[in-house]
Scaffold this motif. Sequence first.
Motif, mmCIF file in Angstrom:
data_model
loop_
_atom_site.group_PDB
_atom_site.id
_atom_site.type_symbol
_atom_site.label_atom_id
_atom_site.label_comp_id
_atom_site.label_asym_id
_atom_site.label_seq_id
_atom_site.Cartn_x
_atom_site.Cartn_y
_atom_site.Cartn_z
ATOM 1 N N THR A 43 -25.489 1.109 -32.134
ATOM 2 C CA THR A 43 -26.886 1.474 -31.851
ATOM 3 C C THR A 43 -27.733 1.381 -33.125
ATOM 4 O O THR A 43 -28.856 0.866 -33.092
ATOM 5 N N LYS A 47 -31.166 -0.822 -33.585
ATOM 6 C CA LYS A 47 -32.426 -0.174 -33.977
ATOM 7 C C LYS A 47 -32.992 -0.808 -35.246
ATOM 8 O O LYS A 47 -34.201 -0.950 -35.383
ATOM 9 N N PHE A 81 -32.513 0.250 -24.117
ATOM 10 C CA PHE A 81 -31.910 1.464 -24.666
ATOM 11 C C PHE A 81 -30.654 1.884 -23.922
ATOM 12 O O PHE A 81 -30.570 1.759 -22.700
ATOM 13 N N PHE A 84 -31.295 4.647 -21.069
ATOM 14 C CA PHE A 84 -32.638 4.355 -20.571
ATOM 15 C C PHE A 84 -33.031 5.412 -19.549
ATOM 16 O O PHE A 84 -32.195 5.993 -18.864
ATOM 17 N N ASP A 158 -28.320 -2.451 -25.539
ATOM 18 C CA ASP A 158 -27.428 -1.370 -25.960
ATOM 19 C C ASP A 158 -26.672 -0.817 -24.751
ATOM 20 O O ASP A 158 -27.226 -0.058 -23.958
#
Length: 364
Positions: A43, A47, A81, A84, A158
């Motif tokens: 992650t 990012k 994400f 999410f 992700d």
Amino acid sequence: MGSLRLSNVSKRFGKVVALKNMSLEISDGEYVVVLGPTGAGKTTLLKIIAGLLKQDTGEIYIDGVKVDDYPPEERNVSLFFQNFALFPHMTILENVAFGLKVRGYDSREAENRALEALRLMHLDNRAYSYPRELSGGMQQRVALARTIITGASILLLDEPLSQLDAKIKSELQYELRDFVKNLGLTALHVTNDVEEALALADRIAIINRGEVVQVGTPFEMVEEPKDVFVAGFMTDMNLMEGIVEEVSTNSVIVDIGNIKLRSSRKGSFRRGEMVIVGVKSKDFKVQKADGELVCRIEDSIFSFKYRKLIVCFDNGLRVQVKTDKSGLEKGAYVSLRVDPNDVYLFPCPKGGLRAAIAEITGVS
Ligand SMILES: Nc1ncnc2c1ncn2[C@@H]1O[C@H](COP(=O)(O)OP(=O)(O)O)[C@@H](O)[C@H]1O
Ligand SMILES: [Mg+2]
């Protein structure tokens, strides 16, 4: 266009090293899966590429241009994400269009684009439903539509399939890849699910503790794992500690507590060295007990296409064997055979096999 290059990217959070000198290149149109256990840095990596987090050192290039000082919306990437969430009080269409409206698109333009993205996800007929009226798989598709709508060439995904049950997961998996390929997008997808990585990736990069361990095609990763971590993570290899007993030009004999296995795979090992021996469960052949590699069947578990045997040798060593032979009953004695070319040898990692397995399973 959508090529991506990371050069020596590092990131720490206090004492925790989340990424360590990570370098990775992804070509335009390629589907790359970064695979690693929880906490490996996946992650954090996404990012940083998306511009939501700043690396401590190293550079990121998109289409050959260094983007380290670019804000997220100017990087040509879109991030899906891990956890999410759809807005429960908005329709599906509003959910998908929301990001564009926030960016200043007028309402009609945003909704037209949102409808187009929903069409690609086969969800245009649900545009006016609310999230609670959709199944988990559909909600995941809505979140994907929201990710692709921005028109970015690079999708950063992700664990996009993590919350789905197995059947929907395998359906959506192929849809996702098709969809990325048909639109000519580039995907960097991170997950800890090996089967998912094997099914989707043009290339897999396996990472551990913030470092790239090995990069290759799914076939290369499974056939030529470079160390115990990759072997244990990517395959169902039986991993055993042994001592090199004899080294000759083309083969090595390893002693595993009085069980001798010959390996003809390349690698340089010294007599007396402690090594990890790996044999995939499908590579053990079961035959009538004949005095060599004799073991007792402790358990026999039926699976979809084969039978999985747990066998135990006199010295207490247990291994798993996959076989399509029938009539192998619990308690029976059998002999195993293995082609020396299917006997993998790896240098013994620091802390031995136990530590390596703990790392693979994320238990430490
Ligand atoms: N904001 C943060 N503050 C402190 N530590 C963090 C933060 N984000 C991530 N970490 C740590 O960095 C490491 C990598 O985390 P992460 O990138 O989330 O891994 P993954 O996505 O592979 O599970 C973990 O040890 C995690 O606890
Ligand atoms: Mg994560």
